[in-house]
Design an enzyme around this catalytic site. Structure first.
Site, mmCIF file in Angstrom:
data_model
loop_
_atom_site.group_PDB
_atom_site.id
_atom_site.type_symbol
_atom_site.label_atom_id
_atom_site.label_comp_id
_atom_site.label_asym_id
_atom_site.label_seq_id
_atom_site.Cartn_x
_atom_site.Cartn_y
_atom_site.Cartn_z
ATOM 1 N N GLY A 194 4.899 -9.917 6.365
ATOM 2 C CA GLY A 194 4.644 -9.477 7.737
ATOM 3 C C GLY A 194 5.947 -9.216 8.452
ATOM 4 O O GLY A 194 6.067 -9.464 9.657
ATOM 5 N N GLY A 195 6.907 -8.656 7.720
ATOM 6 C CA GLY A 195 8.277 -8.529 8.207
ATOM 7 C C GLY A 195 8.559 -7.329 9.075
ATOM 8 O O GLY A 195 9.727 -7.051 9.377
ATOM 9 N N HIS A 235 1.639 -17.420 14.404
ATOM 10 C CA HIS A 235 1.206 -17.563 15.801
ATOM 11 C C HIS A 235 0.311 -16.395 16.223
ATOM 12 O O HIS A 235 -0.271 -16.439 17.303
ATOM 13 C CB HIS A 235 2.400 -17.756 16.735
ATOM 14 N N ASP A 256 4.610 -5.388 4.806
ATOM 15 C CA ASP A 256 3.784 -5.242 6.003
ATOM 16 C C ASP A 256 2.727 -4.185 5.717
ATOM 17 O O ASP A 256 2.683 -3.624 4.612
ATOM 18 C CB ASP A 256 4.618 -4.871 7.229
ATOM 19 N N ASP A 310 -0.976 -6.508 2.109
ATOM 20 C CA ASP A 310 -1.912 -7.163 3.004
ATOM 21 C C ASP A 310 -1.824 -8.658 2.744
ATOM 22 O O ASP A 310 -2.168 -9.128 1.647
ATOM 23 C CB ASP A 310 -3.332 -6.653 2.738
ATOM 24 N N PHE A 311 -1.342 -9.433 3.722
ATOM 25 C CA PHE A 311 -1.126 -10.852 3.440
ATOM 26 C C PHE A 311 -2.412 -11.666 3.364
ATOM 27 O O PHE A 311 -2.372 -12.875 3.137
ATOM 28 C CB PHE A 311 -0.128 -11.502 4.408
#
Length: 398
Positions: free
Chosen positions: A233-234, A298, A257, A278-279
């Site tokens: 997700g960088g 978060h 990402d 896709d994480f």
């Protein structure tokens, strides 16, 4: 008490802060804030509270109307007229004047005559293509969701939302899409989001994660892995690029990402690769030394955050480490910025800013264990960052 002497001292301090340390500035700001809080008349405090959101809205309108771009070519201290602003932006003069009243109060412009304005240095920060303008564009979207919170809770009941597909964002924006998917459908908004995420690194809003965490320890371990770091997700790679600039000896790193974000990357330094991923699905890079997630969790409530961590867990080797760069919500004494960010995450994603205890429990439920929390330290030269930078080190549960 000699009030005139205090006023003179404060005015002198305002004009001579260039050589003052950030820590001393923070103390001075806190003292001035305490003075205002203690002695500002209640009616004035109430009016400031009620009208505070209009400041960012006025900025957004001025950015959209390109008012700051009209001022950009002007030399320092050169003036701009209302007629000129209206002519060059093709926007109504009356509307511009109404917005300018707020910007003048914010000290972004000086009013030196009727319908004659002098841009201050701050005006250049908000030209349309500037990072600050993009932050305003992104952040004012959050204001729509936050303003609708009373309606949302009145309808849904007064409990924290836990479903990112049915939370205040969908209620406010009239969509069934997730926030990220809704933004990705609009290139303008996606660009603003990308800039917003990178600005924390570029402007040192946080301490650098690799200065908070002793990354050299992992870099020295043998045998060297095929992939040292996976930035999950960088975004456009801002965190990994910053790390590479400070540690050029590190070999292969991968930024992951979703496609709209990865496809917006124009170039990366040698040794950094971009990968669409896709994480929520199996992590394709196995046994990397570091799986790094910066301000990712978060954005997600526990249900989805657990899935993200489980995908990482299943790809880890025995020597792999998970590093979470996050703001840790204190159990008591939270700052307004931290509390405000928590409310924003709730409205936008049904998520939250977690306490250390909440992170520990989430990691355990995901098959990981928290080894240590590394937090930035204040110094004589620098105060703590606005949001507070911590790195949580986790490994496979034994």
């Amino acid at each position: 008490m000699d009030v005139s002497a205090i006023v003179k001292a404060l005015n002198d301090a305002s004009a001579n802060l260039a050589s003052t340390t950030e820590a001393d500035k923070a103390q001075l700001f806190e003292a001035c804030t305490n003075l205002v809080e203690a002695h500002q008349p209640f009616d004035q405090k109430l009016m400031n509270l009620l009208f505070a959101p209009l400041r960012s809205i006025a900025l957004r309108l001025a950015i959209d109307m390109r008012l700051f771009d009209v001022c950009a070519p002007t030399a320092a201290k050169e003036n701009v007229t209302l007629e000129q602003l209206s002519s060059e932006t093709k926007c109504e003069a009356l509307l511009i004047k109404r917005v300018m009243r707020v910007l003048i109060d914010m000290k972004i412009f000086n009013e030196i005559g009727q319908d004659v304005f002098q841009p201050t240095p701050a005006a250049a920060l908000y030209q349309y293509d500037s990072p600050m303008a993009q932050i305003i564009i992104h952040w004012t979207l959050h204001m729509i969701q936050i303003a609708k919170l009373p309606d949302y809770f009145a309808e849904k009941g007064y409990q924290s939302p836990t479903d990112s597909m049915d939370c205040p964002f969908q209620h406010a924006m009239g969509t069934k899409l997730h926030n990220f998917d809704w933004i990705a459908a609009d290139p303008k908004l996606q660009h603003a989001f990308n800039v917003m995420m990178s600005i924390r690194t570029q402007r040192s809003i946080d301490s650098k994660w690799f200065e908070v965490f002793p990354i050299e320890r992992l870099m020295a371990e043998e045998p060297a892995p095929e992939v040292f770091l996976v930035d999950i997700g960088g975004g456009t790679g801002h965190q990994t690029i910053d790390f590479k600039e400070h540690h050029p000896e590190v070999r292969r790193m991968i930024v992951q990402d979703i496609a709209p974000v990865i496809n917006s990357i124009k170039s990366l330094p040698p040794g950094i690769e971009a990968m669409v991923s896709d994480f929520f699905k199996p992590q394709p890079i196995r046994s990397a030394k570091v799986y790094f997630l910066a301000h990712v969790l978060h954005d997600w409530p526990d249900k989805q955050a657990k899935i993200i961590l489980e995908q990482v867990r299943d790809a880890m080797g025995p020597d792999s480490v998970v590093l979470l760069s996050e703001t840790i919500m204190p159990e008591r004494g939270a700052s307004f910025i931290a509390a405000g960010m928590d409310i924003t995450m709730m409205a936008a994603y049904a998520s939250l800013e977690r306490t250390e205890k909440q992170f520990r429990e989430l990691l355990i439920e995901s098959g990981l264990e928290l080894v240590k929390v590394w937090s930035e330290q204040k110094s004589e030269k620098h105060g703590a960052s606005m949001l507070g930078q911590s790195v949580l080190e986790a490994r496979l549960k034994r």
